[in-house]
Enzyme design. Structure first.
Site, PDB file in Angstrom:
ATOM      1  N   HIS A  79       0.851  -1.190   0.000  1.00  0.00           N
ATOM      2  CA  HIS A  79       0.000   0.000   0.000  1.00  0.00           C
ATOM      3  C   HIS A  79       0.885   1.238   0.000  1.00  0.00           C
ATOM      4  O   HIS A  79       2.108   1.163   0.184  1.00  0.00           O
ATOM      5  CB  HIS A  79      -0.925   0.010   1.223  1.00  0.00           C
ATOM      6  CG  HIS A  79      -0.228  -0.146   2.528  1.00  0.00           C
ATOM      7  ND1 HIS A  79       0.568   0.813   3.072  1.00  0.00           N
ATOM      8  CD2 HIS A  79      -0.195  -1.185   3.393  1.00  0.00           C
ATOM      9  CE1 HIS A  79       1.045   0.387   4.215  1.00  0.00           C
ATOM     10  NE2 HIS A  79       0.610  -0.826   4.435  1.00  0.00           N
TER      11      HIS A  79
HETATM   12  P1  TYD Z   1      -2.145  -3.799   7.364  1.00  0.00           P
HETATM   13  O1  TYD Z   1      -2.240  -2.403   6.855  1.00  0.00           O
HETATM   14  O2  TYD Z   1      -2.635  -4.898   6.470  1.00  0.00           O
HETATM   15  O3  TYD Z   1      -0.651  -4.129   7.776  1.00  0.00           O
HETATM   16  P2  TYD Z   1       0.637  -3.972   6.836  1.00  0.00           P
HETATM   17  O4  TYD Z   1       0.148  -3.415   5.551  1.00  0.00           O
HETATM   18  O5  TYD Z   1       1.523  -3.009   7.528  1.00  0.00           O
HETATM   19  O6  TYD Z   1       1.231  -5.293   6.646  1.00  0.00           O
HETATM   20  O7  TYD Z   1      -2.903  -3.848   8.743  1.00  0.00           O
HETATM   21  C1  TYD Z   1      -3.417  -5.052   9.264  1.00  0.00           C
HETATM   22  C2  TYD Z   1      -4.641  -4.721  10.095  1.00  0.00           C
HETATM   23  O8  TYD Z   1      -4.259  -3.969  11.235  1.00  0.00           O
HETATM   24  C3  TYD Z   1      -5.654  -3.895   9.330  1.00  0.00           C
HETATM   25  O9  TYD Z   1      -6.945  -4.406   9.660  1.00  0.00           O
HETATM   26  C4  TYD Z   1      -5.509  -2.512   9.889  1.00  0.00           C
HETATM   27  C5  TYD Z   1      -5.023  -2.766  11.299  1.00  0.00           C
HETATM   28  N1  TYD Z   1      -4.173  -1.709  11.845  1.00  0.00           N
HETATM   29  C6  TYD Z   1      -4.629  -0.944  12.897  1.00  0.00           C
HETATM   30  O10 TYD Z   1      -5.753  -1.106  13.389  1.00  0.00           O
HETATM   31  N2  TYD Z   1      -3.802   0.031  13.408  1.00  0.00           N
HETATM   32  C7  TYD Z   1      -2.571   0.243  12.912  1.00  0.00           C
HETATM   33  O11 TYD Z   1      -1.842   1.140  13.422  1.00  0.00           O
HETATM   34  C8  TYD Z   1      -2.117  -0.548  11.800  1.00  0.00           C
HETATM   35  C9  TYD Z   1      -0.758  -0.323  11.199  1.00  0.00           C
HETATM   36  C10 TYD Z   1      -2.946  -1.509  11.303  1.00  0.00           C
END
Ligand code: TYD
Length: 147
Positions: free
Chosen positions: A59
């Site tokens: 992303h």
């Molecule tokens: P995601 O964005 O998929 O993690 P990454 O892209 O960094 O691997 O996030 C996984 C889940 O966690 C998603 O449902 C959003 C949640 N999340 C939060 O609630 N708070 C946060 O600070 C972050 C980074 C993610």
């Protein structure tokens, strides 16, 4: 790897060396605003228990800035500004990767026991994510290269 593109005014991804206080009792590193972190820290999160074949990220952000640190172990951060891909391996707890807004990133190649710390400039807000790669390419086409 050279990550400093000074040809335009956009903030660019770069490695930030953090202080390392060596001590026979164990080493200490810290990061503070504004000396090492070019934004006010609003949130910290960390990735752990990562399977070796995991891919995280995938992303971009329209307003968030981040500092990524390999607190333990090693992993690769793949960056794309809409023009160029660059991969950076993080494997030292005193070396941080600054990622400004508008950069697509994925993280992979996690070694066993690795821990990824992320310092972020804003609270979590899903609205400022771009999670669709085609949508990111359109967004990035209106911006200057920064890698
Ligand atoms: P995601 O964005 O998929 O993690 P990454 O892209 O960094 O691997 O996030 C996984 C889940 O966690 C998603 O449902 C959003 C949640 N999340 C939060 O609630 N708070 C946060 O600070 C972050 C980074 C993610």
């Amino acid at each position: 790897m050279e990550l400093n593109n000074t040809a335009n005014q956009l903030p660019v991804p770069r490695i930030i060396e953090l202080p390392k206080i060596c001590d026979p009792r164990g080493n200490l590193t810290f990061a503070q605003t504004p000396d090492h972190v070019p934004f006010d820290i609003a949130r910290a999160y960390w990735l752990y228990d990562l399977p070796a074949d995991a891919e995280r990220g995938g992303h971009s952000h329209t307003s968030l800035q981040q500092l990524i640190i390999a607190l333990a172990g090693s992993f690769t951060v793949n960056l794309f500004d809409g023009y160029t891909w660059r991969s950076i391996t993080l494997n030292r707890p005193y070396r941080a990767l600054y990622i400004p807004t508008g950069i697509w990133r994925t993280l992979d190649d996690f070694t066993s026991g690795s821990v990824c710390l992320v310092l972020a400039s804003e609270p979590y807000r899903e609205e400022e994510y771009i999670r669709d790669f085609d949508q990111f390419r359109q967004y990035a086409a209106n911006r200057q290269p920064s890698l």
